[in-house]
Design a protein around this motif. Structure first.
Motif, PDB file in Angstrom:
ATOM      1  N   SER A  50       0.852  -1.576  -0.342  1.00 41.80           N
ATOM      2  CA  SER A  50       0.066   0.006  -0.157  1.00 41.80           C
ATOM      3  C   SER A  50       0.369   1.405  -0.064  1.00 41.80           C
ATOM      4  CB  SER A  50      -0.968  -0.030   1.280  1.00 41.80           C
ATOM      5  OG  SER A  50       0.408  -0.418   2.604  1.00 41.80           O
ATOM      6  N   LYS A  51       2.347   1.397  -0.270  1.00 41.74           N
ATOM      7  CA  LYS A  51       2.700   2.714  -0.603  1.00 41.74           C
ATOM      8  C   LYS A  51       3.845   2.797  -1.527  1.00 41.74           C
ATOM      9  CE  LYS A  51       3.500   4.617   2.932  1.00 41.74           C
ATOM     10  NZ  LYS A  51       3.261   5.296   3.100  1.00 41.74           N
ATOM     11  N   ILE A  52       4.213   3.730  -2.616  1.00 37.82           N
ATOM     12  CA  ILE A  52       4.580   3.883  -3.444  1.00 37.82           C
ATOM     13  C   ILE A  52       5.792   5.170  -3.403  1.00 37.82           C
ATOM     14  CG2 ILE A  52       5.080   4.491  -5.859  1.00 37.82           C
ATOM     15  CD1 ILE A  52       1.446   2.774  -6.463  1.00 37.82           C
ATOM     16  N   LEU A  53       6.483   5.467  -4.294  1.00 31.53           N
ATOM     17  CA  LEU A  53       7.914   6.230  -4.201  1.00 31.53           C
ATOM     18  C   LEU A  53       7.317   6.256  -5.706  1.00 31.53           C
ATOM     19  CD1 LEU A  53      10.496   5.446  -1.945  1.00 31.53           C
ATOM     20  CD2 LEU A  53       8.532   7.129  -0.753  1.00 31.53           C
ATOM     21  N   TYR A  54       7.224   7.821  -6.190  1.00 33.59           N
ATOM     22  CA  TYR A  54       7.853   8.167  -7.261  1.00 33.59           C
ATOM     23  C   TYR A  54       8.949   8.967  -6.978  1.00 33.59           C
ATOM     24  CZ  TYR A  54       6.887  10.962 -11.980  1.00 33.59           C
ATOM     25  OH  TYR A  54       7.357  11.178 -12.738  1.00 33.59           O
ATOM     26  N   LEU A  55       9.782   9.073  -7.450  1.00 28.02           N
ATOM     27  CA  LEU A  55      11.436   9.571  -7.885  1.00 28.02           C
ATOM     28  C   LEU A  55      10.835  10.351  -9.162  1.00 28.02           C
ATOM     29  CD1 LEU A  55      15.175   9.849  -7.308  1.00 28.02           C
ATOM     30  CD2 LEU A  55      14.399   9.654  -9.458  1.00 28.02           C
ATOM     31  N   ASP A  56      11.468  12.343  -9.091  1.00 27.23           N
ATOM     32  CA  ASP A  56      10.495  13.330  -9.811  1.00 27.23           C
ATOM     33  C   ASP A  56      11.522  14.016 -10.056  1.00 27.23           C
ATOM     34  OD1 ASP A  56       8.783  14.747 -11.582  1.00 27.23           O
ATOM     35  OD2 ASP A  56       8.778  16.416  -9.586  1.00 27.23           O
ATOM     36  N   TYR A  57      12.057  14.134 -11.788  1.00 31.11           N
ATOM     37  CA  TYR A  57      12.949  14.876 -12.692  1.00 31.11           C
ATOM     38  C   TYR A  57      12.342  16.077 -12.321  1.00 31.11           C
ATOM     39  CZ  TYR A  57      16.527  10.753 -14.177  1.00 31.11           C
ATOM     40  OH  TYR A  57      17.014   9.963 -14.382  1.00 31.11           O
ATOM     41  N   TYR A  58      13.673  16.992 -13.095  1.00 27.51           N
ATOM     42  CA  TYR A  58      13.257  17.987 -12.772  1.00 27.51           C
ATOM     43  C   TYR A  58      12.711  17.982 -14.557  1.00 27.51           C
ATOM     44  CZ  TYR A  58      15.692  20.468  -9.329  1.00 27.51           C
ATOM     45  OH  TYR A  58      15.696  21.157  -7.545  1.00 27.51           O
ATOM     46  N   GLY A  59      11.458  19.107 -14.945  1.00 21.56           N
ATOM     47  CA  GLY A  59      11.316  19.393 -15.937  1.00 21.56           C
ATOM     48  C   GLY A  59      10.267  20.417 -16.086  1.00 21.56           C
ATOM     49  N   SER A  60       9.435  20.056 -17.372  1.00 22.53           N
ATOM     50  CA  SER A  60       8.356  21.721 -17.106  1.00 22.53           C
ATOM     51  C   SER A  60       7.699  21.752 -16.140  1.00 22.53           C
ATOM     52  CB  SER A  60       7.121  21.389 -18.748  1.00 22.53           C
ATOM     53  OG  SER A  60       6.750  19.877 -18.219  1.00 22.53           O
ATOM     54  N   GLY A  61       6.478  22.031 -16.126  1.00 25.87           N
ATOM     55  CA  GLY A  61       5.868  22.753 -14.381  1.00 25.87           C
ATOM     56  C   GLY A  61       6.097  21.793 -13.181  1.00 25.87           C
ATOM     57  N   ASN A  62       5.922  21.887 -12.212  1.00 27.63           N
ATOM     58  CA  ASN A  62       5.591  21.131 -11.197  1.00 27.63           C
ATOM     59  C   ASN A  62       4.428  20.876 -10.528  1.00 27.63           C
ATOM     60  OD1 ASN A  62       6.378  19.651  -8.884  1.00 27.63           O
ATOM     61  ND2 ASN A  62       6.904  21.761  -7.689  1.00 27.63           N
ATOM     62  N   GLU A  63       2.970  21.017 -11.299  1.00 27.29           N
ATOM     63  CA  GLU A  63       1.732  20.504 -11.827  1.00 27.29           C
ATOM     64  C   GLU A  63       1.505  19.362 -10.383  1.00 27.29           C
ATOM     65  OE1 GLU A  63       2.586  21.038 -14.822  1.00 27.29           O
ATOM     66  OE2 GLU A  63       1.769  22.645 -15.118  1.00 27.29           O
ATOM     67  N   THR A  64       2.042  18.191 -10.008  1.00 23.63           N
ATOM     68  CA  THR A  64       1.477  17.430  -9.338  1.00 23.63           C
ATOM     69  C   THR A  64       2.116  17.426  -8.291  1.00 23.63           C
ATOM     70  OG1 THR A  64       1.894  15.381 -11.445  1.00 23.63           O
ATOM     71  CG2 THR A  64       2.426  14.630  -9.396  1.00 23.63           C
ATOM     72  N   ALA A  65       3.459  18.802  -7.936  1.00 23.07           N
ATOM     73  CA  ALA A  65       3.469  18.533  -6.432  1.00 23.07           C
ATOM     74  C   ALA A  65       2.037  19.672  -5.982  1.00 23.07           C
ATOM     75  CB  ALA A  65       5.036  18.914  -6.831  1.00 23.07           C
ATOM     76  N   ASN A  66       2.323  21.107  -6.616  1.00 27.37           N
ATOM     77  CA  ASN A  66       1.139  21.749  -7.121  1.00 27.37           C
ATOM     78  C   ASN A  66       0.361  21.126  -6.146  1.00 27.37           C
ATOM     79  OD1 ASN A  66       3.265  23.702  -6.692  1.00 27.37           O
ATOM     80  ND2 ASN A  66       2.493  24.145  -8.910  1.00 27.37           N
ATOM     81  N   HIS A  67      -0.244  20.241  -6.336  1.00 29.48           N
ATOM     82  CA  HIS A  67      -1.978  19.628  -7.016  1.00 29.48           C
ATOM     83  C   HIS A  67      -1.971  18.938  -5.539  1.00 29.48           C
ATOM     84  CE1 HIS A  67      -2.581  19.948 -11.411  1.00 29.48           C
ATOM     85  NE2 HIS A  67      -3.248  21.317  -9.958  1.00 29.48           N
ATOM     86  N   LEU A  68      -0.561  18.034  -5.352  1.00 32.68           N
ATOM     87  CA  LEU A  68      -0.828  17.211  -4.017  1.00 32.68           C
ATOM     88  C   LEU A  68      -0.874  18.105  -2.391  1.00 32.68           C
ATOM     89  CD1 LEU A  68       1.888  14.084  -5.319  1.00 32.68           C
ATOM     90  CD2 LEU A  68      -0.776  13.957  -5.106  1.00 32.68           C
ATOM     91  N   ASN A  69       0.006  19.040  -2.864  1.00 31.48           N
ATOM     92  CA  ASN A  69       0.089  19.877  -1.382  1.00 31.48           C
ATOM     93  C   ASN A  69      -1.665  20.069  -1.177  1.00 31.48           C
ATOM     94  OD1 ASN A  69       2.686  19.741  -0.797  1.00 31.48           O
ATOM     95  ND2 ASN A  69       3.186  21.492  -1.962  1.00 31.48           N
ATOM     96  N   GLN A  70      -2.116  20.674  -2.083  1.00 35.18           N
ATOM     97  CA  GLN A  70      -4.050  20.981  -2.128  1.00 35.18           C
ATOM     98  C   GLN A  70      -4.711  19.783  -1.677  1.00 35.18           C
ATOM     99  OE1 GLN A  70      -5.813  22.520  -6.129  1.00 35.18           O
ATOM    100  NE2 GLN A  70      -3.147  23.698  -5.948  1.00 35.18           N
ATOM    101  N   ASN A  71      -4.387  18.704  -1.938  1.00 33.99           N
ATOM    102  CA  ASN A  71      -5.565  17.733  -1.880  1.00 33.99           C
ATOM    103  C   ASN A  71      -4.943  16.281  -2.082  1.00 33.99           C
ATOM    104  OD1 ASN A  71      -5.502  16.550  -4.809  1.00 33.99           O
ATOM    105  ND2 ASN A  71      -6.967  18.351  -5.307  1.00 33.99           N
ATOM    106  N   LYS A  72      -3.908  16.095  -2.111  1.00 39.08           N
ATOM    107  CA  LYS A  72      -2.964  14.921  -2.321  1.00 39.08           C
ATOM    108  C   LYS A  72      -3.907  13.915  -2.728  1.00 39.08           C
ATOM    109  CE  LYS A  72      -2.677  15.982   2.780  1.00 39.08           C
ATOM    110  NZ  LYS A  72      -1.539  16.315   3.000  1.00 39.08           N
ATOM    111  N   LYS A  73      -3.820  14.057  -4.186  1.00 41.53           N
ATOM    112  CA  LYS A  73      -5.016  12.363  -4.643  1.00 41.53           C
ATOM    113  C   LYS A  73      -3.927  12.863  -6.100  1.00 41.53           C
ATOM    114  CE  LYS A  73     -10.105  13.751  -3.629  1.00 41.53           C
ATOM    115  NZ  LYS A  73     -11.452  14.365  -4.181  1.00 41.53           N
ATOM    116  N   ILE A  74      -3.834  11.355  -6.192  1.00 37.08           N
ATOM    117  CA  ILE A  74      -3.016  10.970  -7.359  1.00 37.08           C
ATOM    118  C   ILE A  74      -3.361  10.189  -7.991  1.00 37.08           C
ATOM    119  CG2 ILE A  74      -1.466   9.787  -5.934  1.00 37.08           C
ATOM    120  CD1 ILE A  74       0.713  11.313  -7.686  1.00 37.08           C
TER     121      ILE A  74
END
Length: 159
Positions: A50-74
């Motif tokens: 029940s746990k996943i880690l995902y390593l994020d490279y630099y790239g274009s925007g950072n929407e995933t982090a912004n959205h997770l900080n807002q509502n945690k849904k992925i």
């Protein structure tokens, strides 16, 4: 017909580990667009059922982090392009492990020891809420040729 599971079973884990491509989807809490991004490289780790880690490279925007900080849904999604048809979705609640934190450093060292820290933007830690398998009959056959090197090459130029 779709089937739901509470955890990542050994069969599901094996399917995920055999895929070369996955998609990550998040959405803002209020107004804004849904973000869906294809991901490659060896950037995903499954820690138990029940746990996943995902390593994020630099790239274009950072929407995933912004959205997770807002509502945690992925949502993560994998498609079988080469074998039996299957679409697999993992729904979860995630948090951002920012560079410079103890949590980030310990996870990077323990689970992503082959990556140079300068090319990593952050790590996402996901608690699995549910897993869905569906038919995938409409997914075409495609063969994996090789990883693209451009993102890795560009990221390594970062100081």
């Amino acid at each position: 017909m779709a089937a739901f599971f509470d955890t990542i079973t050994p069969e599901i884990r094996e399917f995920i580990c055999n895929q070369h491509l996955f998609f990550v989807g998040t959405a803002p809490s209020e107004a804004g667009e849904v973000s869906v991004s294809p991901k490659g490289y060896d950037t995903l780790r499954i820690l138990g059922e029940s746990k996943i880690l995902y390593l994020d490279y630099y790239g274009s925007g950072n929407e995933t982090a912004n959205h997770l900080n807002q509502n945690k849904k992925i949502t993560f999604m994998w498609c079988s392009f080469e074998d039996e048809p299957l679409i697999l979705r993992v729904y979860g609640r995630g948090k951002v492990l920012d560079k410079g934190t103890e949590e980030y450093s310990s996870n990077l060292n323990e689970h992503f020891s082959g990556f140079e820290e300068r090319i990593v933007r952050q790590i996402f830690e996901i608690d699995v809420v549910s897993v869905q398998k569906s038919c995938g009959w409409g997914v075409p056959f495609m063969k994996f040729e090789k990883e693209r090197t451009k993102l890795d090459d560009m990221s390594k130029k970062r100081r």
